[in-house]
Each structure stands twice: as structure tokens, then as C-alpha cells.
Design an enzyme around this catalytic site. Structure first.
Site, PDB file in Angstrom:
ATOM      1  N   HIS A  99     -44.129  38.803 -43.430  1.00 54.94           N
ATOM      2  CA  HIS A  99     -43.875  40.051 -42.711  1.00 54.94           C
ATOM      3  C   HIS A  99     -45.027  41.035 -42.872  1.00 54.94           C
ATOM      4  CE1 HIS A  99     -39.228  39.655 -42.296  1.00 54.94           C
ATOM      5  NE2 HIS A  99     -39.886  38.621 -41.801  1.00 54.94           N
ATOM      6  N   GLU A 101     -45.076  44.221 -43.583  1.00 54.32           N
ATOM      7  CA  GLU A 101     -44.989  45.059 -44.782  1.00 54.32           C
ATOM      8  C   GLU A 101     -45.460  44.286 -46.009  1.00 54.32           C
ATOM      9  OE1 GLU A 101     -41.128  45.865 -42.361  1.00 54.32           O
ATOM     10  OE2 GLU A 101     -42.567  44.236 -42.625  1.00 54.32           O
ATOM     11  N   CYS A 127     -36.857  44.739 -43.117  1.00 57.29           N
ATOM     12  CA  CYS A 127     -35.736  43.880 -43.487  1.00 57.29           C
ATOM     13  C   CYS A 127     -35.409  44.100 -44.964  1.00 57.29           C
ATOM     14  CB  CYS A 127     -36.085  42.410 -43.236  1.00 57.29           C
ATOM     15  SG  CYS A 127     -37.298  41.736 -44.397  1.00 57.29           S
ATOM     16  N   CYS A 130     -38.345  42.974 -47.404  1.00 56.79           N
ATOM     17  CA  CYS A 130     -39.441  43.941 -47.405  1.00 56.79           C
ATOM     18  C   CYS A 130     -39.010  45.255 -48.053  1.00 56.79           C
ATOM     19  CB  CYS A 130     -39.953  44.184 -45.988  1.00 56.79           C
ATOM     20  SG  CYS A 130     -40.812  42.744 -45.301  1.00 56.79           S
TER      21      CYS A 130
END
Length: 173
Positions: A99, A101, A127, A130
Site C-alpha cells: 500500500h 502508506e 485500511c 496501514c
């Protein structure tokens, strides 16, 4: 918040004009949107960009894409999540991509840059995975442009006292 004059411009706890803060927030969200264009995710609407900022300085960026040395979905010509019919917001581990992040946090770590007290600007609300990393990294504020179907992340952010701001992109995007 205290009123600074007879207009609608207020100051935050740090004494920063909210209009000035919004101007900077919009600028960094535009950078996150540009970074998202580097994504190798082929799912519609899931190109995500993240920018970590402290004191109006960009300290790290990230986009969702495969780890170094691993073929991306673009290179594979298919999305594993689509192939396995995995619903958005669930089973995030079943994806070739890291991801945005996570990539931004890893970039900061590789460079030896602390993200303590920083703001992360991200095109989509983080999410749960993260979110946990953001909390433990010491990031104090999240600004995001699109919602993400993971309500548990919101619960964790609220419990941890992380400031969240929804700053949607212009209509039609």
C-alpha cells in the site's frame, strides 16, 4: 478554536489560520494525487498515493505497487484480487502490491527520517493494516480524499487520537 477577525477564518490549537492550513492541505493532496498516478494497480479507482509532511516539507512519498523485484499486476496482466474475487476493504494481504502508506513509511525508514508528529496525505482513507502502522510510526494527522470501505480503521484512529480530515477532490474525479 478562536476567531482571528470578523471573517470566517479561525485558528487551530497551534494558532495556524485554518484557511492557510487548508491551502497547504490542498497543495499536498494534489501531490498525493500525482504520486498515485505512478501506481501499478490495475483495479479501477484503486491507484493510491501518499505523502508524509512535517513543517510544510515533504519527507516521504509512496504509491501502491509491487515490492522491488516482484512483478506488478500491470506486468502480470491481471489483478490477483479480481482473480480470487476478493471484496474491496478485505484481505489486504492477498495482493501483490504494497500500500501507498506502507511504501511512504518504508521510504522514510530507509532514509532514516522520523515521521513523528507528521501529517500523511493520502488519496484514500487508510485500511486497518496501514492505520496500525501510521499509529505506531507517530503520525498525528491524516488527510484523505476518498473513503475506503474499512470502518475498523476509523475506530482505531479515533481511539488512538489521530486527527482525520476528509478533503475530497473536485467533483468528477
Amino acid at each position: 478554536m478562536s476567531k482571528t477577525d470578523r471573517t470566517t477564518d479561525y485558528t487551530d490549537k497551534a494558532g495556524i489560520s485554518l484557511q492557510k492550513r487548508l491551502k497547504w492541505d490542498r497543495r499536498f493532496m494534489e501531490v498525493a494525487k500525482v504520486v498515485s498516478s505512478w501506481s501499478t494497480c490495475i483495479r479501477n479507482g484503486r491507484q493510491v498515493g501518499a505523502v508524509i509532511v512535517r513543517d510544510k516539507r515533504i519527507i516521504a512519498t509512496g504509491y501502491n505497487g509491487a515490492p522491488s523485484g516482484v512483478l506488478s499486476c500491470v506486468e502480470r496482466g491481471e489483478c490477483l484480487r479480481d482473480k480470487l474475487n476478493i471484496a474491496s476493504g478485505t484481505r489486504q494481504e492477498m495482493c501483490y502490491a504494497t500500500h501507498a502508506e506502507q511504501n511512504a513509511l518504508v521510504q522514510a525508514a530507509k532514509l532514516g527520517v522520523s515521521v513523528e508528529g507528521a501529517t500523511i496525505y493520502v488519496t484514500h482513507r487508510p485500511c486497518t493494516i496501514c492505520t496500525k502502522l501510521i499509529i505506531n510510526a507517530g503520525i498525528k494527522r491524516i488527510v484523505y480524499g476518498f473513503n475506503y470501505p474499512d470502518e475498523f480503521s476509523v475506530k482505531l484512529l479515533n481511539e488512538a487520537g489521530i486527527e482525520m480530515e476528509y478533503l475530497p477532490f473536485d467533483k468528477g474525479e
